[in-house]
Design an enzyme around this catalytic site. Structure first.
Site, mmCIF file in Angstrom:
data_model
loop_
_atom_site.group_PDB
_atom_site.id
_atom_site.type_symbol
_atom_site.label_atom_id
_atom_site.label_comp_id
_atom_site.label_asym_id
_atom_site.label_seq_id
_atom_site.Cartn_x
_atom_site.Cartn_y
_atom_site.Cartn_z
ATOM 1 N N ARG A 1 -10.626 0.650 8.481
ATOM 2 C CA ARG A 1 -10.088 -0.709 8.840
ATOM 3 C C ARG A 1 -11.172 -1.344 9.607
ATOM 4 O O ARG A 1 -11.157 -2.480 10.017
ATOM 5 C CB ARG A 1 -8.873 -0.853 9.587
ATOM 6 C CG ARG A 1 -7.495 -0.854 8.944
ATOM 7 C CD ARG A 1 -6.481 -0.727 10.210
ATOM 8 N NE ARG A 1 -5.317 -1.310 9.757
ATOM 9 C CZ ARG A 1 -4.403 -0.992 9.627
ATOM 10 N NH1 ARG A 1 -4.148 0.444 9.258
ATOM 11 N NH2 ARG A 1 -3.004 -1.347 9.496
ATOM 12 N N ARG B 1 10.934 -6.901 5.078
ATOM 13 C CA ARG B 1 11.069 -5.327 5.534
ATOM 14 C C ARG B 1 11.434 -5.124 7.069
ATOM 15 O O ARG B 1 12.250 -4.286 7.294
ATOM 16 C CB ARG B 1 9.454 -4.988 5.435
ATOM 17 C CG ARG B 1 9.255 -3.369 5.946
ATOM 18 C CD ARG B 1 8.019 -3.030 5.634
ATOM 19 N NE ARG B 1 6.965 -3.419 6.612
ATOM 20 C CZ ARG B 1 5.594 -3.018 6.738
ATOM 21 N NH1 ARG B 1 5.108 -2.469 5.441
ATOM 22 N NH2 ARG B 1 4.875 -3.569 7.729
ATOM 23 N N ARG C 1 -1.064 -8.649 13.748
ATOM 24 C CA ARG C 1 -1.643 -7.733 12.733
ATOM 25 C C ARG C 1 -2.280 -8.338 11.714
ATOM 26 O O ARG C 1 -3.354 -7.838 10.867
ATOM 27 C CB ARG C 1 -0.505 -6.829 12.291
ATOM 28 C CG ARG C 1 -0.078 -5.560 13.214
ATOM 29 C CD ARG C 1 1.419 -5.253 13.059
ATOM 30 N NE ARG C 1 1.289 -4.350 11.822
ATOM 31 C CZ ARG C 1 2.219 -4.199 10.887
ATOM 32 N NH1 ARG C 1 3.328 -4.956 10.923
ATOM 33 N NH2 ARG C 1 1.867 -3.272 9.893
ATOM 34 N N LYS D 1 0.688 -1.282 -0.044
ATOM 35 C CA LYS D 1 -0.080 -0.006 0.154
ATOM 36 C C LYS D 1 1.002 1.439 -0.037
ATOM 37 O O LYS D 1 0.590 2.216 -0.700
ATOM 38 C CB LYS D 1 -0.832 -0.121 1.144
ATOM 39 C CG LYS D 1 -2.116 -1.056 1.170
ATOM 40 C CD LYS D 1 -2.907 -0.769 2.537
ATOM 41 C CE LYS D 1 -2.265 -0.641 3.891
ATOM 42 N NZ LYS D 1 -1.858 -2.178 4.262
ATOM 43 N N ARG E 1 10.731 -1.448 12.399
ATOM 44 C CA ARG E 1 9.503 -1.203 12.934
ATOM 45 C C ARG E 1 9.002 -2.142 13.955
ATOM 46 O O ARG E 1 9.221 -3.327 13.890
ATOM 47 C CB ARG E 1 8.235 -1.257 11.957
ATOM 48 C CG ARG E 1 7.950 0.150 11.067
ATOM 49 C CD ARG E 1 7.006 -0.050 10.248
ATOM 50 N NE ARG E 1 5.606 -0.481 10.684
ATOM 51 C CZ ARG E 1 4.591 -0.426 9.891
ATOM 52 N NH1 ARG E 1 4.568 0.293 8.666
ATOM 53 N NH2 ARG E 1 3.460 -0.648 10.338
HETATM 54 P P1 AMP Z 1 -0.097 0.478 9.334
HETATM 55 O O1 AMP Z 1 0.958 1.309 9.414
HETATM 56 O O2 AMP Z 1 -1.281 0.967 8.475
HETATM 57 O O3 AMP Z 1 -0.040 -0.986 9.096
HETATM 58 O O4 AMP Z 1 -0.624 0.804 10.853
HETATM 59 C C1 AMP Z 1 0.042 0.490 11.861
HETATM 60 C C2 AMP Z 1 -0.735 0.427 13.109
HETATM 61 O O5 AMP Z 1 -1.491 1.535 13.421
HETATM 62 C C3 AMP Z 1 -1.798 -0.496 13.314
HETATM 63 O O6 AMP Z 1 -1.671 -2.045 13.642
HETATM 64 C C4 AMP Z 1 -3.017 -0.147 14.114
HETATM 65 O O7 AMP Z 1 -2.361 -0.350 15.526
HETATM 66 C C5 AMP Z 1 -2.647 1.291 13.830
HETATM 67 N N1 AMP Z 1 -3.574 1.896 13.054
HETATM 68 C C6 AMP Z 1 -3.560 2.420 11.707
HETATM 69 N N2 AMP Z 1 -4.640 2.655 10.980
HETATM 70 C C7 AMP Z 1 -5.630 2.372 11.937
HETATM 71 C C8 AMP Z 1 -6.879 2.321 11.803
HETATM 72 N N3 AMP Z 1 -7.614 2.696 10.619
HETATM 73 N N4 AMP Z 1 -7.747 1.556 12.803
HETATM 74 C C9 AMP Z 1 -7.378 1.325 13.921
HETATM 75 N N5 AMP Z 1 -5.855 1.492 13.965
HETATM 76 C C10 AMP Z 1 -5.233 1.663 13.126
#
Ligand code: AMP
Length: 190
Positions: free
Chosen positions: A89, A128, A145, A14, A134
Site C-alpha cells: 500500500r 457492505r 480509508r 479485491k 466492519r
Molecule cells: P483492508 O481489509 O485491506 O481494507 O485493510 C484494512 C485495514 O488494515 C487498513 O485500513 C489498514 O489500517 C490496515 N492495513 C491492511 N493492509 C495494510 C498495508 N499493506 N499497510 C498498512 N496498513 C494496512
C-alpha cells in the site's frame, strides 16, 4: 512461482475477485487486512498494537506490516504462488517486497489494478457496511480509508508501471465478466 498483486481502493472487489483467482489458479492468498483483523480478534500483541489504527482506517506502519507479511510468505514455502491483496500500500512496501522476493529468486509477475471510480466505491461500501459489521466501514472512517488510498497507495501504481507489471482492469460490471478479463491477463503471464 506466479506472484500476483491485486490492487484497488477499498470496495473495489479485491476480496471477491481474489477468491475466484485462488480457486482457479491455486495461489495462496495473503490479505494483510484479514491478517490484522485476525490478530485483533485473537487479541494478540500485534492485534493490540494495530486495533486503533484499523478502527480509524489509518495505515499500519510499514515496518510492522512488512515483517508480518514476510513471516507469512516464509510460513508457506511450498505453494505455487501468492496473491497479495491489500499489500503493498506504500512505495516502501512495494520496494521491500521486491527485495524480499528477489532474495528467494522470485518476483512479482503481474499487478492487476481494479479500476472503480470514487462514487461507485462509496456506494458499495455503504452496502457492505449494512452486512459486514466492519467498524472501519462507517462513513467517517470510510472517508479516511479512501483518502489513505488516494494519498498514499496510488503512488504504488507508477512504481509497477515503471517495471511494466501493471495492467488495469475495469472493476465495474458483472463479477463474472470482470473475472473473465482478469483470467485473460493472468493466462498471458502465467
Ligand atoms: P483492508 O481489509 O485491506 O481494507 O485493510 C484494512 C485495514 O488494515 C487498513 O485500513 C489498514 O489500517 C490496515 N492495513 C491492511 N493492509 C495494510 C498495508 N499493506 N499497510 C498498512 N496498513 C494496512
Amino acid at each position: 512461482m506466479f506472484n500476483l498483486v491485486i490492487f484497488g481502493p477499498p470496495g473495489a472487489g479485491k476480496g471477491t475477485q481474489s477468491a475466484k483467482i485462488i480457486e482457479k489458479y491455486n495461489l495462496a492468498h495473503i490479505s494483510t487486512g484479514d491478517m490484522f483483523r485476525m490478530h485483533i480478534s485473537q487479541d494478540t500483541a500485534l492485534g493490540k498494537k494495530v486495533k486503533e489504527l484499523l478502527a480509524e482506517g489509518i495505515l499500519v506502519p510499514d515496518s510492522i506490516t512488512i515483517s508480518m507479511l514476510e513471516e507469512e510468505v516464509d510460513a508457506n514455502p511450498d505453494v505455487s504462488g501468492f496473491i497479495f491483496d491489500g499489500f503493498p500500500r506504500t512505495v516502501a512496501q512495494a520496494e521491500s517486497l521486491d527485495t524480499f522476493l528477489a532474495s528467494k529468486d522470485e518476483s512479482i509477475n503481474l499487478v492487476l489494478q481494479l479500476d472503480v471510480d470514487q462514487e461507485e466505491i462509496r456506494h458499495r461500501i455503504e452496502e457492505r457496511r449494512k452486512v459486514s459489521g466492519r467498524a472501519d466501514d462507517d462513513a467517517t472512517k470510510l472517508i479516511r480509508r479512501i483518502d489513505e488510498y488516494f494519498e498514499k497507495t496510488v503512488h504504488v501504481l507508477p512504481y509497477y508501471e515503471k517495471h511494466n507489471k501493471l495492467v488495469k482492469i475495469k472493476g465495474v460490471g458483472e463479477i463474472e465478466d470482470i473475472f473473465t478479463n482478469i483470467s485473460k491477463e493472468i493466462d498471458k503471464h502465467i
